[in-house]
Design an enzyme around this catalytic site. Sequence first.
Site, PDB file in Angstrom:
ATOM      1  N   THR A   1       0.897  -1.064  -0.002  1.00 22.99           N
ATOM      2  CA  THR A   1      -0.121  -0.005  -0.085  1.00 22.99           C
ATOM      3  C   THR A   1       0.858   1.198  -0.080  1.00 22.99           C
ATOM      4  O   THR A   1       0.504   2.477  -0.168  1.00 22.99           O
ATOM      5  CB  THR A   1      -0.854   0.088   1.121  1.00 22.99           C
ATOM      6  OG1 THR A   1       0.046   0.028   2.215  1.00 22.99           O
ATOM      7  CG2 THR A   1      -1.752  -1.088   1.523  1.00 22.99           C
TER       8      THR A   1
ATOM      9  N   ASP B   1      17.046   1.280  -1.786  1.00 23.10           N
ATOM     10  CA  ASP B   1      16.549   1.106  -0.447  1.00 23.10           C
ATOM     11  C   ASP B   1      17.431   1.495   0.320  1.00 23.10           C
ATOM     12  O   ASP B   1      18.568   0.950   0.835  1.00 23.10           O
ATOM     13  CB  ASP B   1      16.161  -0.400  -0.137  1.00 23.10           C
ATOM     14  CG  ASP B   1      15.109  -0.356   1.084  1.00 23.10           C
ATOM     15  OD1 ASP B   1      15.870  -0.104   2.162  1.00 23.10           O
ATOM     16  OD2 ASP B   1      14.065  -0.857   1.041  1.00 23.10           O
TER      17      ASP B   1
HETATM   18  C1  PRP Z   1      11.922   4.335   3.609  1.00 22.72           C
HETATM   19  C2  PRP Z   1      12.759   5.669   3.879  1.00 22.72           C
HETATM   20  C3  PRP Z   1      11.777   6.648   4.429  1.00 22.72           C
HETATM   21  C4  PRP Z   1      10.540   5.870   3.544  1.00 22.72           C
HETATM   22  C5  PRP Z   1      10.165   6.912   2.455  1.00 22.72           C
HETATM   23  O1  PRP Z   1      11.934   3.703   5.047  1.00 22.72           O
HETATM   24  O2  PRP Z   1      13.980   5.628   4.777  1.00 22.72           O
HETATM   25  O3  PRP Z   1      11.301   6.388   5.742  1.00 22.72           O
HETATM   26  O4  PRP Z   1      10.756   4.706   3.121  1.00 22.72           O
HETATM   27  O5  PRP Z   1       9.130   6.530   1.824  1.00 22.72           O
HETATM   28  P1  PRP Z   1       7.784   7.351   1.689  1.00 22.72           P
HETATM   29  O6  PRP Z   1       8.009   8.964   1.362  1.00 22.72           O
HETATM   30  O7  PRP Z   1       7.071   6.898   0.558  1.00 22.72           O
HETATM   31  O8  PRP Z   1       7.062   7.383   2.970  1.00 22.72           O
HETATM   32  P2  PRP Z   1      11.314   2.057   4.950  1.00 22.72           P
HETATM   33  O9  PRP Z   1       9.690   2.229   5.026  1.00 22.72           O
HETATM   34  O10 PRP Z   1      11.769   1.271   3.791  1.00 22.72           O
HETATM   35  O11 PRP Z   1      11.954   1.602   6.302  1.00 22.72           O
HETATM   36  P3  PRP Z   1      13.229   1.324   6.919  1.00 22.72           P
HETATM   37  O12 PRP Z   1      14.070   2.573   6.849  1.00 22.72           O
HETATM   38  O13 PRP Z   1      13.050   0.551   8.083  1.00 22.72           O
HETATM   39  O14 PRP Z   1      14.141   0.434   5.849  1.00 22.72           O
HETATM   40  N1  URA Z   2      12.503   4.210   0.611  1.00 22.57           N
HETATM   41  C1  URA Z   2      13.730   3.950   0.159  1.00 22.57           C
HETATM   42  O1  URA Z   2      14.533   3.729   0.985  1.00 22.57           O
HETATM   43  N2  URA Z   2      14.002   4.271  -1.241  1.00 22.57           N
HETATM   44  C2  URA Z   2      13.189   4.786  -2.008  1.00 22.57           C
HETATM   45  O2  URA Z   2      13.577   5.006  -3.200  1.00 22.57           O
HETATM   46  C3  URA Z   2      11.826   5.036  -1.650  1.00 22.57           C
HETATM   47  C4  URA Z   2      11.478   4.629  -0.380  1.00 22.57           C
END
Ligand code: PRP
Ligand code: URA
Length: 211
Positions: free
Chosen positions: A108, A202
């Site tokens: 989602t 990521d």
């Molecule tokens: C990533 C990133 C942000 C988010 C950005 O975290 O570090 O927090 O995605 O995406 P958005 O702007 O669409 O919300 P993630 O949810 O992958 O978690 P992590 O840091 O634990 O890998």
């Molecule tokens: N979170 C990440 O870490 N990378 C992206 O490109 C988008 C969300």
Amino acid sequence: MGKFEVLDHPLIQHKLTMIRDKHVGTKFFRETVREIATLMAYEVSRDMPVKDVEIETPMGKTTQKELAGKKVAIVPILRAGLGMVDGITDLIPAAKIGFIGMYRDEETLQPHEYFVKLPNDITERQIFIVDPMLATGGSAIDAVGALVKRGCEPKNMKFACLVSAPEGVKAFRDAYPDVDLYTCALDDHLNKDGYIVPGLGDAGDRLFGTK
Ligand code: PRP
Ligand code: URA
């Protein structure tokens, strides 16, 4: 309306280019995110207020400047925001640190909050929220919401990221126009999986070696 700044300092741009490279390993990625965060802290703290103080150098009395404003709290969005904290405390060592745990549902793309731990005096502080990625903007918006729910004012917050997507910048600015927003790059778009293109992949996985 808060600021929106793309931090295009040559050192920041150069280091960001290096970590976008998919061949770069965890150690180098982590070290370079930290270095970029230090350079960002220099830019993001540029408007901190100062006041006159009288001191005495070996040559005599003089009036000089010292920081005068609110004390700083750094709030990383877990996990990836953690990679930026040490780079900022290198410059602002007395900053307190709060944590907001947030993960994005892969289907989602909605953010889910799983942890919040903040300094007791967070409402009195200038808050730097940090996360390398601003993609849809959902995590950043909910992080600000979590702080607002606990009495913090958007005008006392700055959000700093390495890479942003236009969609996320718009959503964030629409939701919280008073929060200053700093990014090192405004990229092209989000792909169908919600990843920033060209981005850097990521950020959490690359920082912590989890993929
Ligand atoms: C990533 C990133 C942000 C988010 C950005 O975290 O570090 O927090 O995605 O995406 P958005 O702007 O669409 O919300 P993630 O949810 O992958 O978690 P992590 O840091 O634990 O890998
Ligand atoms: N979170 C990440 O870490 N990378 C992206 O490109 C988008 C969300």
